[in-house]
Design a protein around this motif. Structure first.
Motif, PDB file in Angstrom:
ATOM      1  N   ILE A   1       0.860  -1.180   0.000  1.00 52.45           N
ATOM      2  CA  ILE A   1       0.000   0.000   0.000  1.00 52.45           C
ATOM      3  C   ILE A   1       0.894   1.228   0.000  1.00 52.45           C
ATOM      4  CG2 ILE A   1      -1.721   1.304   1.286  1.00 52.45           C
ATOM      5  CD1 ILE A   1      -2.702  -1.363   2.408  1.00 52.45           C
ATOM      6  N   HIS A   2       0.743   2.066  -1.018  1.00 51.26           N
ATOM      7  CA  HIS A   2       1.551   3.272  -1.129  1.00 51.26           C
ATOM      8  C   HIS A   2       0.815   4.430  -0.468  1.00 51.26           C
ATOM      9  CE1 HIS A   2       4.328   1.191  -3.740  1.00 51.26           C
ATOM     10  NE2 HIS A   2       3.289   0.740  -4.425  1.00 51.26           N
ATOM     11  N   ILE A   3       1.446   5.044   0.502  1.00 55.48           N
ATOM     12  CA  ILE A   3       0.861   6.139   1.260  1.00 55.48           C
ATOM     13  C   ILE A   3       1.221   7.456   0.595  1.00 55.48           C
ATOM     14  CG2 ILE A   3       0.842   7.306   3.489  1.00 55.48           C
ATOM     15  CD1 ILE A   3       1.569   4.553   4.712  1.00 55.48           C
ATOM     16  N   ASP A   4       0.213   8.273   0.327  1.00 57.84           N
ATOM     17  CA  ASP A   4       0.444   9.580  -0.280  1.00 57.84           C
ATOM     18  C   ASP A   4       0.752  10.571   0.834  1.00 57.84           C
ATOM     19  OD1 ASP A   4       0.448  11.933  -1.691  1.00 57.84           O
ATOM     20  OD2 ASP A   4      -1.344  11.454  -2.849  1.00 57.84           O
TER      21      ASP A   4
ATOM     22  N   GLN B   1      -1.936  13.501   7.975  1.00 57.08           N
ATOM     23  CA  GLN B   1      -2.377  14.436   9.013  1.00 57.08           C
ATOM     24  C   GLN B   1      -3.318  15.516   8.467  1.00 57.08           C
ATOM     25  OE1 GLN B   1      -1.684  13.786  12.146  1.00 57.08           O
ATOM     26  NE2 GLN B   1      -0.324  12.113  11.614  1.00 57.08           N
ATOM     27  N   SER B   2      -4.100  15.195   7.453  1.00 63.23           N
ATOM     28  CA  SER B   2      -5.065  16.171   6.945  1.00 63.23           C
ATOM     29  C   SER B   2      -6.473  15.731   7.310  1.00 63.23           C
ATOM     30  CB  SER B   2      -4.928  16.330   5.434  1.00 63.23           C
ATOM     31  OG  SER B   2      -5.251  15.127   4.781  1.00 63.23           O
TER      32      SER B   2
ATOM     33  N   ALA C   1      -6.860  15.761  20.208  1.00 70.64           N
ATOM     34  CA  ALA C   1      -6.705  15.039  18.943  1.00 70.64           C
ATOM     35  C   ALA C   1      -5.372  14.304  18.871  1.00 70.64           C
ATOM     36  CB  ALA C   1      -6.841  15.993  17.772  1.00 70.64           C
ATOM     37  N   ASP C   2      -4.359  14.800  19.547  1.00 72.76           N
ATOM     38  CA  ASP C   2      -3.053  14.134  19.539  1.00 72.76           C
ATOM     39  C   ASP C   2      -3.104  12.770  20.200  1.00 72.76           C
ATOM     40  OD1 ASP C   2      -1.948  16.271  18.227  1.00 72.76           O
ATOM     41  OD2 ASP C   2      -1.187  17.220  20.058  1.00 72.76           O
ATOM     42  N   ASP C   3      -3.994  12.587  21.183  1.00 70.49           N
ATOM     43  CA  ASP C   3      -4.113  11.312  21.888  1.00 70.49           C
ATOM     44  C   ASP C   3      -5.154  10.382  21.274  1.00 70.49           C
ATOM     45  OD1 ASP C   3      -2.242  12.213  23.715  1.00 70.49           O
ATOM     46  OD2 ASP C   3      -3.756  13.036  25.055  1.00 70.49           O
ATOM     47  N   ASP C   4      -5.841  10.832  20.243  1.00 75.09           N
ATOM     48  CA  ASP C   4      -6.926  10.063  19.634  1.00 75.09           C
ATOM     49  C   ASP C   4      -6.370   9.029  18.660  1.00 75.09           C
ATOM     50  OD1 ASP C   4      -9.500   9.305  18.933  1.00 75.09           O
ATOM     51  OD2 ASP C   4      -9.655  10.823  17.363  1.00 75.09           O
ATOM     52  N   TRP C   5      -6.705   7.768  18.848  1.00 77.92           N
ATOM     53  CA  TRP C   5      -6.179   6.710  17.982  1.00 77.92           C
ATOM     54  C   TRP C   5      -6.736   6.820  16.569  1.00 77.92           C
ATOM     55  CZ3 TRP C   5      -9.322   3.095  15.635  1.00 77.92           C
ATOM     56  CH2 TRP C   5     -10.622   2.974  16.131  1.00 77.92           C
TER      57      TRP C   5
ATOM     58  N   GLU D   1      -4.155   5.524   9.053  1.00 80.32           N
ATOM     59  CA  GLU D   1      -3.646   5.861   7.732  1.00 80.32           C
ATOM     60  C   GLU D   1      -4.823   5.846   6.761  1.00 80.32           C
ATOM     61  OE1 GLU D   1      -2.581   6.466   4.348  1.00 80.32           O
ATOM     62  OE2 GLU D   1      -2.929   4.335   4.391  1.00 80.32           O
ATOM     63  N   LEU D   2      -5.305   7.025   6.418  1.00 77.92           N
ATOM     64  CA  LEU D   2      -6.470   7.144   5.550  1.00 77.92           C
ATOM     65  C   LEU D   2      -6.175   7.975   4.302  1.00 77.92           C
ATOM     66  CD1 LEU D   2      -9.098   7.829   8.351  1.00 77.92           C
ATOM     67  CD2 LEU D   2      -8.707   5.682   7.140  1.00 77.92           C
ATOM     68  N   SER D   3      -4.931   7.979   3.854  1.00 74.04           N
ATOM     69  CA  SER D   3      -4.571   8.855   2.742  1.00 74.04           C
ATOM     70  C   SER D   3      -5.332   8.507   1.466  1.00 74.04           C
ATOM     71  CB  SER D   3      -3.066   8.827   2.494  1.00 74.04           C
ATOM     72  OG  SER D   3      -2.646   7.550   2.093  1.00 74.04           O
ATOM     73  N   THR D   4      -5.606   7.236   1.214  1.00 75.86           N
ATOM     74  CA  THR D   4      -6.343   6.857   0.003  1.00 75.86           C
ATOM     75  C   THR D   4      -7.762   7.389   0.050  1.00 75.86           C
ATOM     76  OG1 THR D   4      -5.010   4.859  -0.183  1.00 75.86           O
ATOM     77  CG2 THR D   4      -7.058   4.910  -1.427  1.00 75.86           C
ATOM     78  N   ALA D   5      -8.431   7.259   1.191  1.00 75.49           N
ATOM     79  CA  ALA D   5      -9.799   7.765   1.319  1.00 75.49           C
ATOM     80  C   ALA D   5      -9.831   9.287   1.234  1.00 75.49           C
ATOM     81  CB  ALA D   5     -10.409   7.298   2.636  1.00 75.49           C
ATOM     82  N   LEU D   6      -8.869   9.955   1.863  1.00 67.57           N
ATOM     83  CA  LEU D   6      -8.810  11.415   1.816  1.00 67.57           C
ATOM     84  C   LEU D   6      -8.542  11.911   0.398  1.00 67.57           C
ATOM     85  CD1 LEU D   6      -6.800  12.086   5.076  1.00 67.57           C
ATOM     86  CD2 LEU D   6      -9.207  12.598   4.683  1.00 67.57           C
ATOM     87  N   LYS D   7      -7.705  11.195  -0.334  1.00 65.88           N
ATOM     88  CA  LYS D   7      -7.417  11.564  -1.724  1.00 65.88           C
ATOM     89  C   LYS D   7      -8.664  11.414  -2.584  1.00 65.88           C
ATOM     90  CE  LYS D   7      -4.122  10.627  -5.409  1.00 65.88           C
ATOM     91  NZ  LYS D   7      -2.938   9.842  -5.785  1.00 65.88           N
ATOM     92  N   MET D   8      -9.435  10.355  -2.369  1.00 56.04           N
ATOM     93  CA  MET D   8     -10.675  10.147  -3.126  1.00 56.04           C
ATOM     94  C   MET D   8     -11.670  11.270  -2.852  1.00 56.04           C
ATOM     95  SD  MET D   8     -11.112   6.028  -2.735  1.00 56.04           S
ATOM     96  CE  MET D   8     -12.823   6.069  -3.170  1.00 56.04           C
TER      97      MET D   8
END
Length: 94
Positions: free
Chosen positions: A17-20, A25-26, A53-57, A62-69
């Motif tokens: 899985i390639h992470i964009d 962190q967006s 938010a820093d302590d929130d799991w 890793e949601l870069s694919t969903a965020l990109k879509m």
């Protein structure tokens, strides 16, 4: 007899899985200055401030694919925000 307890002999080939990094962190959450304070407090308790938010799991997923879509298919085309309903709880009888 196969003594492989994890059954790795039968698993599919794993794809990398390639992470964009652009979407790391967006978030597409409504920012505080765009939102009405009373509505935000009453209906958006899931939007955490920076110190929590820093302590929130979930923030570390890793949601870069969903965020990109979302960015390419919704935000750039001027579409409406995606509405997400999260149900939390159990369906078991008590």
């Amino acid at each position: 007899m196969n003594s492989d307890l994890n059954n790795t002999a039968a698993e599919r080939t794993r794809a990398e899985i390639h992470i964009d990094p652009q979407y790391r962190q967006s978030s597409f959450a409504i920012s505080a200055h765009e939102d009405d304070a009373s509505i935000r407090q009453a209906y958006r308790p899931f939007l955490l401030d920076a110190k929590h938010a820093d302590d929130d799991w979930i923030a570390r997923l890793e949601l870069s694919t969903a965020l990109k879509m979302v960015a390419e298919q919704v935000m750039k085309s001027g579409g409406n925000r995606i509405k997400v309903l999260v149900l939390y709880g159990s369906m078991r009888e008590r």
